[in-house]
Design an enzyme around this catalytic site. Structure first.
Site, PDB file in Angstrom:
ATOM      1  N   SER A  94       0.853  -1.183   0.000  1.00  0.00           N
ATOM      2  CA  SER A  94       0.000   0.000   0.000  1.00  0.00           C
ATOM      3  C   SER A  94       0.889   1.233   0.000  1.00  0.00           C
ATOM      4  CB  SER A  94      -0.925   0.010   1.221  1.00  0.00           C
ATOM      5  OG  SER A  94      -0.174   0.020   2.418  1.00  0.00           O
ATOM      6  N   HIS A 108      -2.834   7.383  -4.397  1.00  0.00           N
ATOM      7  CA  HIS A 108      -2.916   6.228  -3.504  1.00  0.00           C
ATOM      8  C   HIS A 108      -3.040   4.981  -4.358  1.00  0.00           C
ATOM      9  CE1 HIS A 108      -5.855   3.236  -1.875  1.00  0.00           C
ATOM     10  NE2 HIS A 108      -4.950   3.177  -0.917  1.00  0.00           N
ATOM     11  N   ASN A 110      -2.977   0.400  -3.806  1.00  0.00           N
ATOM     12  CA  ASN A 110      -2.677  -0.796  -3.026  1.00  0.00           C
ATOM     13  C   ASN A 110      -3.102  -2.034  -3.800  1.00  0.00           C
ATOM     14  OD1 ASN A 110      -5.202  -2.208  -1.530  1.00  0.00           O
ATOM     15  ND2 ASN A 110      -5.602  -0.021  -1.770  1.00  0.00           N
ATOM     16  N   ARG A 112      -3.458  -6.326  -2.770  1.00  0.00           N
ATOM     17  CA  ARG A 112      -3.425  -7.204  -1.604  1.00  0.00           C
ATOM     18  C   ARG A 112      -3.995  -8.580  -1.955  1.00  0.00           C
ATOM     19  NH1 ARG A 112      -7.269  -3.241  -1.146  1.00  0.00           N
ATOM     20  NH2 ARG A 112      -9.425  -3.964  -1.001  1.00  0.00           N
ATOM     21  N   GLY A 260      -4.962  -5.596  15.012  1.00  0.00           N
ATOM     22  CA  GLY A 260      -3.780  -5.386  15.831  1.00  0.00           C
ATOM     23  C   GLY A 260      -2.540  -5.108  15.027  1.00  0.00           C
ATOM     24  N   ARG A 262       0.359  -2.794  12.879  1.00  0.00           N
ATOM     25  CA  ARG A 262       1.325  -1.788  13.332  1.00  0.00           C
ATOM     26  C   ARG A 262       0.779  -0.398  13.013  1.00  0.00           C
ATOM     27  NH1 ARG A 262       6.090   0.779  11.323  1.00  0.00           N
ATOM     28  NH2 ARG A 262       7.680   1.012  12.963  1.00  0.00           N
TER      29      ARG A 262
END
Length: 305
Positions: A94, A108, A110, A112, A260, A262
C-alpha cells in the site's frame, strides 16, 4: 498456475515495493526513503519505507506487509460472515504520495491478497486493491492520462472490466457526510477470485505496474509549477478530506487497526500537514471552485481524450 501460490505473490509484492520506491526516488532530490523492518507479535511483519520533508514529495510511504492471525477481524467479515472464525493471512503493498506542490495531486494505490482457512475446509482466497488520484487543482490532461492507464491495467480481466471497476472506485471513495468524491477515482476491486488464480494474479500485477505509468508523468508535468500561499492553504484544507475518508471509511485502515496491526505503518497514509476551516466555500469562478464543479464528480474521462 491453477493452485494458489502465496510465495509467488509474496515475492512479487517485494519487487513491486522496490520498483515503486526507485521510481519515486528519482523524482525527489533532497530526501531519501528510510526503511523500517517490523514484526507483528501475532504473526508476520513488514517493510515500511517513508520519505519525509522532501522538495517534491512532502511525504510518501510505501508499505509491504505479510501478516497472519487466528481469526479475521470484523472489517474482513462484514460482507462475508461465513468466514468468521477463520485463520487468515494477508499480503499487500500500500502506498500514498503527498506532494509538496499543490498542483501535483495526491495519489494512492494498493494491491493485496487474502487467504482464509478453517480446519477441514478448502482455503478461501481473494485479491483486492486499485489506485485513485486526489487533485487539488484539476487538469483534464492529467485526468485523461490517469484513466487511460487504468483502462490498460484492466486488460487481464477482459472487456467490460474497466467500466465496472471505475464505477466501483467512484462509489467507494465517496464521503457521504460531505456529499462529494475524494478525488477523480481510478480503479477499485475486492473479493476477486474468478476466473482463476493465474488470471487474478496477472491483474494484480497489471494494476501495480500501471500505477507508475499513470502517476509519474503527472509529477513530471506539475512539480515545477509556481504556487503561493493561497494554493498551499487550499491544498492543506483539501487534505482534510483525505484524512476524514481514511479514518472513517477506509476498509484497509479499519482492517489494520482491528487486526492489531502496526499503527505507524497503517497511518503512514495521513498527510504531514492539514487544516480544517469552518464552513469554507470557494469563491465562484476560482480554480478552487472549479475543482468541486468539474473534477469531484463521476465523469467519463476517457471521452475527453
Amino acid at each position: 498456475m491453477s493452485e494458489i501460490d502465496v510465495q509467488a505473490v509474496h515475492d512479487y509484492l517485494l519487487t513491486l515495493q522496490d520498483s515503486i520506491c526507485n521510481a519515486l526516488q528519482q523524482q525527489e532530490t533532497e530526501q531519501a526513503f528510510t526503511e523500517d523492518l517490523w514484526e507483528r507479535p501475532e504473526g508476520g511483519g513488514g517493510r515500511t519505507r517513508v520519505i519525509a520533508e522532501g522538495a517534491v514529495l512532502e511525504k510518501a510511504g510505501v508499505n509491504f506487509s505479510s501478516v497472519s492471525g487466528a481469526r479475521l477481524p470484523p472489517a474482513a467479515t462484514a460482507a462475508r460472515p461465513e468466514l468468521d472464525g477463520c485463520a487468515w493471512q494477508a499480503l499487500g503493498v500500500s502506498l500514498v504520495v503527498h506532494p509538496r506542490n499543490p498542483y501535483v495531486p495526491t495519489s494512492h494505490a494498493n494491491v493485496r491478497f487474502f487467504v482464509a482457512e478453517k480446519p477441514g475446509a478448502p482455503a478461501v482466497w481473494w485479491f483486492g486493491g486499485g489506485f485513485d488520484l486526489t487533485p487539488y487543482y484539476g487538469f483534464v490532461e492529467d485526468c485523461v492520462e490517469w484513466h487511460t492507464q487504468a483502462r490498460r491495467a484492466c486488460a487481464p480481466l477482459g472487456d467490460g472490466s474497466h467500466a465496472r471497476l471505475k464505477q466501483w472506485c467512484d462509489e467507494y471513495f465517496y464521503l457521504p457526510h460531505r456529499g462529494e468524491l475524494r478525488g477523480i477515482g481510478g480503479l477499485f476491486f475486492d473479493d476477486l477470485n474468478r476466473p482463476d488464480f493465474a488470471t487474478c494474479f496477472a491483474f494484480m500485477r497489471s494494476v501495480g505496474e500501471h500505477y507508475g505509468a499513470a502517476y509519474l508523468p503527472i509529477i513530471e508535468r506539475r512539480k515545477h509549477t509556481a504556487y503561493g500561499e493561497r494554493e498551499r492553504q487550499f491544498q492543506l484544507y483539501r487534505r482534510g478530506r483525505y484524512v476524514e475518508f481514511n479514518l472513517i471509511y477506509d476498509r484497509g485502515t479499519l482492517f489494520g487497526l482491528q487486526s492489531g496491526g502496526r499503527t505507524e505503518s497503517i497511518l503512514m497514509s495521513l498527510p504531514p500537514l492539514v487544516t480544517w476551516q469552518y464552513a469554507y466555500v470557494p469563491q465562484p469562478g476560482t480554480p478552487e471552485a472549479k475543482l468541486y464543479e468539474t473534477f469531484l464528480k463521476p465523469r467519463d474521462w476517457l471521452a475527453e481524450g
